[in-house]
Scaffold this motif. Structure first.
Motif, PDB file in Angstrom:
ATOM      1  N   LEU A  56      55.920  75.180  71.322  1.00 50.00           N
ATOM      2  CA  LEU A  56      55.081  73.803  71.053  1.00 50.00           C
ATOM      3  C   LEU A  56      53.929  73.963  70.313  1.00 50.00           C
ATOM      4  O   LEU A  56      53.664  73.066  69.310  1.00 50.00           O
ATOM      5  CB  LEU A  56      54.831  73.530  72.528  1.00 50.00           C
ATOM      6  CG  LEU A  56      55.535  72.396  73.240  1.00 50.00           C
ATOM      7  CD1 LEU A  56      54.899  72.307  74.835  1.00 50.00           C
ATOM      8  CD2 LEU A  56      55.869  71.247  72.690  1.00 50.00           C
ATOM      9  N   ASN A  59      55.005  74.511  66.520  1.00 51.33           N
ATOM     10  CA  ASN A  59      55.279  73.146  66.273  1.00 51.33           C
ATOM     11  C   ASN A  59      54.412  72.279  65.641  1.00 51.33           C
ATOM     12  O   ASN A  59      54.363  71.611  64.839  1.00 51.33           O
ATOM     13  CB  ASN A  59      56.152  72.139  67.213  1.00 51.33           C
ATOM     14  CG  ASN A  59      57.527  72.662  67.138  1.00 51.33           C
ATOM     15  OD1 ASN A  59      58.083  72.992  65.981  1.00 51.33           O
ATOM     16  ND2 ASN A  59      58.598  72.417  68.287  1.00 51.33           N
ATOM     17  N   GLN A  62      52.851  73.720  62.636  1.00 48.68           N
ATOM     18  CA  GLN A  62      53.758  73.026  61.702  1.00 48.68           C
ATOM     19  C   GLN A  62      53.732  71.633  61.425  1.00 48.68           C
ATOM     20  O   GLN A  62      53.715  71.120  59.900  1.00 48.68           O
ATOM     21  CB  GLN A  62      55.179  73.449  62.008  1.00 48.68           C
ATOM     22  CG  GLN A  62      56.201  73.372  60.962  1.00 48.68           C
ATOM     23  CD  GLN A  62      56.118  74.398  59.925  1.00 48.68           C
ATOM     24  OE1 GLN A  62      55.829  75.422  60.074  1.00 48.68           O
ATOM     25  NE2 GLN A  62      56.101  74.019  58.527  1.00 48.68           N
ATOM     26  N   GLU A  63      53.600  70.987  62.157  1.00 54.84           N
ATOM     27  CA  GLU A  63      53.405  69.347  62.007  1.00 54.84           C
ATOM     28  C   GLU A  63      52.274  68.980  61.122  1.00 54.84           C
ATOM     29  O   GLU A  63      52.276  68.214  60.156  1.00 54.84           O
ATOM     30  CB  GLU A  63      53.340  68.664  63.320  1.00 54.84           C
ATOM     31  CG  GLU A  63      54.768  68.165  63.708  1.00 54.84           C
ATOM     32  CD  GLU A  63      54.655  67.388  65.327  1.00 54.84           C
ATOM     33  OE1 GLU A  63      53.465  66.813  65.421  1.00 54.84           O
ATOM     34  OE2 GLU A  63      55.271  67.498  66.123  1.00 54.84           O
ATOM     35  N   ASP A  66      52.751  69.967  57.670  1.00 51.28           N
ATOM     36  CA  ASP A  66      53.725  69.067  57.021  1.00 51.28           C
ATOM     37  C   ASP A  66      52.858  67.965  56.550  1.00 51.28           C
ATOM     38  O   ASP A  66      53.005  67.473  55.562  1.00 51.28           O
ATOM     39  CB  ASP A  66      54.772  68.644  57.829  1.00 51.28           C
ATOM     40  CG  ASP A  66      55.573  69.927  57.882  1.00 51.28           C
ATOM     41  OD1 ASP A  66      55.571  70.947  57.285  1.00 51.28           O
ATOM     42  OD2 ASP A  66      56.566  69.694  58.896  1.00 51.28           O
ATOM     43  N   SER A 101      51.914  54.892  55.461  1.00 48.89           N
ATOM     44  CA  SER A 101      52.795  55.472  56.363  1.00 48.89           C
ATOM     45  C   SER A 101      52.815  56.974  55.893  1.00 48.89           C
ATOM     46  O   SER A 101      52.971  57.942  56.863  1.00 48.89           O
ATOM     47  CB  SER A 101      53.910  54.883  56.528  1.00 48.89           C
ATOM     48  OG  SER A 101      53.814  53.335  56.859  1.00 48.89           O
ATOM     49  N   SER A 201      49.288  54.631  67.759  1.00 41.26           N
ATOM     50  CA  SER A 201      49.980  55.635  68.695  1.00 41.26           C
ATOM     51  C   SER A 201      48.667  56.487  69.303  1.00 41.26           C
ATOM     52  O   SER A 201      48.081  56.981  68.342  1.00 41.26           O
ATOM     53  CB  SER A 201      51.150  56.216  68.195  1.00 41.26           C
ATOM     54  OG  SER A 201      51.116  57.625  68.761  1.00 41.26           O
ATOM     55  N   SER A 202      48.679  56.768  70.541  1.00 44.10           N
ATOM     56  CA  SER A 202      47.501  57.588  70.815  1.00 44.10           C
ATOM     57  C   SER A 202      48.304  59.073  70.663  1.00 44.10           C
ATOM     58  O   SER A 202      47.288  59.930  70.906  1.00 44.10           O
ATOM     59  CB  SER A 202      47.385  57.281  72.342  1.00 44.10           C
ATOM     60  OG  SER A 202      48.746  57.362  73.162  1.00 44.10           O
ATOM     61  N   TYR A 203      49.460  59.461  70.230  1.00 44.88           N
ATOM     62  CA  TYR A 203      49.726  60.579  70.338  1.00 44.88           C
ATOM     63  C   TYR A 203      49.298  61.403  68.947  1.00 44.88           C
ATOM     64  O   TYR A 203      48.601  62.636  69.216  1.00 44.88           O
ATOM     65  CB  TYR A 203      51.450  60.746  69.914  1.00 44.88           C
ATOM     66  CG  TYR A 203      51.776  62.148  69.622  1.00 44.88           C
ATOM     67  CD1 TYR A 203      51.904  63.199  70.379  1.00 44.88           C
ATOM     68  CD2 TYR A 203      52.169  62.338  68.218  1.00 44.88           C
ATOM     69  CE1 TYR A 203      52.364  64.345  70.041  1.00 44.88           C
ATOM     70  CE2 TYR A 203      52.785  63.526  67.904  1.00 44.88           C
ATOM     71  CZ  TYR A 203      52.667  64.586  68.699  1.00 44.88           C
ATOM     72  OH  TYR A 203      53.173  65.673  68.201  1.00 44.88           O
ATOM     73  N   THR A 204      49.087  60.823  67.800  1.00 45.97           N
ATOM     74  CA  THR A 204      48.537  61.613  66.635  1.00 45.97           C
ATOM     75  C   THR A 204      47.051  61.452  66.763  1.00 45.97           C
ATOM     76  O   THR A 204      46.409  60.255  66.671  1.00 45.97           O
ATOM     77  CB  THR A 204      49.041  60.706  65.443  1.00 45.97           C
ATOM     78  OG1 THR A 204      50.354  60.303  65.619  1.00 45.97           O
ATOM     79  CG2 THR A 204      48.830  61.612  64.199  1.00 45.97           C
TER      80      THR A 204
END
Lengths: 490, 405
Positions: A56, A59, A62-63, A66, A101, A201-204
């Motif tokens: 995780l 990742n 890496q994310e 990226d 985007s 989105s709350s994720y990012t």
């Protein structure tokens, strides 16, 4: 109970005891084994958890990497397009939903302040509705809410789960975005607007890396705005210059037309006057000849001297009038050049014959320096003779005694170039441009008392140009003058 | 609906032309990709357009761009983070497949309301497609919205009309892992809550191979309570506890970071009774009481495991799927292929999704035209007996369907 039975019972008891002991040991051993297996399973599970957490974390790194690479690549591509546009509206059309985007955001706004009114308005957006835009524009222009957004240094970074300071709460409400980032746009060290990008989105989570990315975009926009302003200024100045050149050209064309009209009027006038003068002049000359011949009675020596002066000045006046008439005719195209094959040598020889007495009188040396192989030229013989006669007569007039005159003849491509070089008094540099003008006479010529009408060189120029040739003059005061002209070979 | 039976006088194979554009102007991207594809068809008529548009684009504008070039050719498609074609795997693109059929006839249909009633909608779409199809029906391709949709129910609905063993390929429309909005296209119109079907008929052979390559991690667990597409309890604890334990995150953290995104990397594997294989399901949401919502029904299983993927085993699975499809054709040469790969595989291969495509091409041949995209779940076959197989919906899977005419 027999002893045999007792022994049997004892044996059975021992077997039972041993059996239960064995079972107990077996159970204990199995339990221990199970415990061991459970421990191994737990260890495996713990290791699995470590692997997953590591995966995780990797990742996530890496994310982010990226995202940054994609963002930089996207901005690089945008930068290439921005550098080729000078229209700010084109730039804003490039900052659209797909670009936003790709940068990793779902909402974006670019707002700029109007230089004159100070009103802040949206130039481009992604992820908002028409009503959102109206509401945002209305709220952002209220009070001093936009002050924080226009701070030259720094950025505002708001994440949904982070604690917000007062103005961040207000801005969250205005922009309808839980997580957002704003960066000012500065032009010439002054904040003229800002960029906002955010995520629903709350994720990012937004990071300082995102702020760096947005700063690059803000810098690209700033450069584009400056370029656009410079281009607009340059374009306006160019337009203004073009307008002024157009106006000046029109004015010059009008003046040129006026000059042409005046010139035509002058030619007509000179032609008419010359014609009118020639008739009485012929009578004057005729009557003077009759008087001189004594046909009307004897004339005294004093009378004869006066009559000869009348005749001489009449001749001068006739030449002047003829020259004027010729210039007018050539200008109006009434005189057609009668072009023939002529021998240059023959033409020059006949001129030399004419001027020989004057040359001898002043003890001038005349040299013909010819470098041509074919002694042929196409010209009007009479007019060419007038050209030579005028130029050579001038050379003789302005060359002092014992001076020299050289006629250079050379082939230059399709032309024959003639240069009449003298060792005369020369022409002042300021007069060189004017010597071919009608009636112009150089000051030093007048000072030297050399007579002339100021029409000869003008006529020569007209004749040379009527042959599609060119004429020029070079001179050194006190050293001499070079008159050159070309005549096409065919 | 556009039923279409071609009858060209000279028999020839299906011609597939692929065009793509990564222009960031949505309308221009649509026109560029379509112009490129239709140009390659030359004088052949474009019978069908299949479009895959990345969610970064303004979908309506891109569709307008496509229509401005394609005219009235029948069209369907789905949003996807990237297309998969024999020309490459294109992220953030508009990809157009212009197809000219000869031996194959097709019918297409769609129906709204798949979020509310996927089974009825699945049946309805299949029925409409079937009503216009010719008798030699061979393969059904279906796309549906992925937002809160039980995809296995739409498959069940389609199977109710086409037959339970009828081959179905395709999957759920995908976006950029946001799992909030996905898009479907039907005849240049933009939709969000529909299922689309393409029924292919004719004298051809189509074989599908599939595999995932994910491996179980940690100890097996008992699925103790489940209903339809919700796993309520694992090991008699709220199902979410499994993720809390292994990922070391609280429920709030799992919700904030997106269980769908995390679940794509670490799905649940259900070991089917009497089989060695694991059927994979990705959780897409968390219920109030800690249950895990899946985008397909829970199957009866012996045990349940958390699964993990890695590039090597996923690539081995890719090889396996391609080999399975090629071997299934026996000695027939593949004319063209369709590839659908779960979005989690895109996440796994990250910047290098091309490697999966190259692996397929190494096996089936460089020149076999391929079309497809990344989906949110894939329809794939699972053998039921020696010579039969049934299609299921599964996550993390890659399916390769090869056609021979």
């Amino acid at each position: 109970m027999t002893s045999y039975t007792i022994i049997l019972l004892l044996v059975l008891l021992l077997i039972t005891l041993f059996s239960s002991l064995f079972q107990r040991n077996k159970r204990i051993s199995a339990e221990e084994k199970n415990r061991g297996l459970g421990d191994i399973a737990r260890q495996l599970d713990d290791q699995a958890k470590i692997i997953i957490k590591t995966d995780l974390a990797l990742n996530k790194v890496q994310e982010e990497l990226d995202k940054k690479i994609t963002g930089l690549y996207t901005l690089h591509e945008l930068g290439q397009k921005v550098s080729s546009t000078f229209n700010i509206e084109d730039l804003f059309s490039l900052i659209n939903k797909p670009l936003i985007s790709k940068l990793g955001f779902s909402r974006a706004l670019i707002m700029l302040k109007n230089e004159k009114t100070g009103v802040v308005s949206i130039k481009t957006q992604a992820g908002y509705t028409e009503s959102d835009i109206k509401r945002i524009e209305k709220n952002i222009n209220k009070g001093d809410i936009s002050t924080a957004l226009f701070k030259k240094s720094g950025f505002i970074l708001v994440n949904s789960d982070a604690e917000k300071v007062q103005h961040e709460d207000v801005l969250t409400d205005i922009f309808k975005t839980e997580s957002f980032l704003t960066v000012p746009i500065t032009v010439k060290d002054e904040a003229v607007g800002f960029i906002l990008m955010g995520n629903i989105s709350s994720y990012t989570k937004l990071t300082e890396g995102d702020a760096e990315l947005l700063s690059i975009l803000a810098s690209q926009i700033s450069t584009a705005i400056e370029n656009s302003q410079l281009y607009t200024e340059l374009f306006r100045s160019h337009q203004d210059l073009e307008r002024r050149v157009r106006e000046r050209t029109q004015e010059l064309a009008r003046l040129n037309e006026e000059l042409k009209r005046l010139n035509r009027a002058k030619s007509t006038f000179v032609s008419a006057v010359s014609h009118e003068l020639r008739t009485p002049l012929t009578s004057i000359k005729g009557y003077a000849s009759i008087l001189m011949a004594g046909k009307l009675g004897d004339v005294s020596a004093a009378q004869k001297e006066r009559l000869e002066k009348i005749d001489k000045h009449s001749n001068s006046l006739t030449r002047l009038i003829n020259n004027l008439l010729d210039i007018a005719r050539i200008e109006s195209g009434k005189v057609q050049m009668i072009i023939k094959d002529i021998s240059i040598k023959e033409a020059l020889d006949s001129i030399v014959d004419i001027i020989t007495p004057q040359i001898k009188e002043k003890n001038i040396s005349l040299k013909i320096d010819t470098k041509i192989k074919v002694d042929k030229i196409k010209a009007d013989p009479g007019q060419l003779e007038r050209v030579f006669l005028n130029l050579l007569s001038n050379a003789i007039k302005f060359t002092p005694e014992k001076g020299k005159i050289i006629v250079h003849i050379e082939q230059k491509n399709d032309f024959i170039e003639f240069v009449i070089e003298d060792s005369g008094i020369g022409i002042p540099i300021q007069d060189l441009e004017k010597v071919f003008e009608e009636f112009f006479r150089s000051d030093n010529a007048q000072q030297q008392g050399i007579k002339g009408t100021g029409l000869g060189l003008s006529l020569v120029k007209k004749i040379v140009e009527a042959h599609k040739g060119k004429i020029w003059v070079k001179s050194d005061i006190g050293k001499g003058t070079r008159f050159g002209f070309t005549i096409p070979r065919s | 609906m556009f039923p279409c039976v071609l009858s060209l006088s000279k028999p020839m194979a299906t011609k597939i032309a692929i065009g793509y554009s990564q222009n960031l102007d949505s309308f221009s991207a649509g026109t560029e990709a379509t112009r490129l594809a239709t140009y390659q068809l030359g004088r052949l008529k474009t019978d069908l357009i299949i479009a895959f548009i990345s969610p970064i684009y303004e979908q309506g504008l891109a569709l307008k761009g496509i229509r401005s070039i394609a005219g009235d050719a029948p069209m369907l498609g789905s949003s996807s983070i990237a297309s998969i074609t024999s020309k490459g795997s294109f992220k953030d693109s508009v990809t157009i497949c212009a197809i000219s059929f000869d031996n194959i006839s097709f019918s297409i249909a769609f129906q709204k309301g798949v979020r509310k009633d996927p089974r009825t909608v699945g049946s309805s779409v299949a029925r409409k497609a079937l009503s216009n199809a010719t008798i030699q029906r061979q393969l059904y391709m279906m796309f549906s919205d992925s937002f809160s949709v039980n995809a296995s129910n739409s498959l069940i609905g389609a199977h109710e009309i086409l037959g339970t063993l009828f081959p179905v390929i395709g999957g759920g429309s995908a976006n950029n892992f946001q799992h909030n909005r996905t898009y479907q296209y039907f005849n240049y119109n933009l939709y969000e809550d529909i299922a689309i079907g393409l029924l292919l008929s004719g004298n051809f052979t189509a074989v599908t191979g599939s595999a995932h390559g994910w491996q179980p991690i940690g100890t097996p667990h008992d699925l103790t309570k489940a209903k339809l597409n919700i796993i309520k309890e694992i090991d008699k604890r709220p199902a979410i506890a499994l993720y809390q334990d292994y990922l070391g995150k609280s429920i709030d953290e799992l919700k904030n970071e997106g269980i769908a995104r995390l679940g794509a990397s670490f799905p649940l594997g259900m070991k089917l009774k009497g089989k060695e294989a694991y059927l994979l399901r990705s959780p897409i949401d968390i219920t109030e009481d800690g249950g895990l919502v899946l985008n397909a029904n829970v199957l009866e299983c012996e045990e349940i495991n958390l699964m993990i993927g890695d590039r090597d085993s996923a690539l081995n699975a890719t090889k396996k799927a391609a080999m399975e499809a090629l071997n299934g054709l026996k000695n027939l040469a593949p004319s063209f292929g369709m590839v659908y790969s779960d979005i989690s595989r895109f996440q796994l291969f990250r910047k290098d999704p091309q490697i999966e495509l190259d692996t397929i091409k190494d096996i089936i041949g460089e020149n076999v035209p391929l079309i497809g995209c990344y989906t949110c779940g894939v329809y794939m076959p699972i053998p039921t007996a020696e010579y039969t197989q049934q299609f299921y919906f599964q996550n993390q899977v890659l399916s390769v369907t090869l056609f021979s005419e």
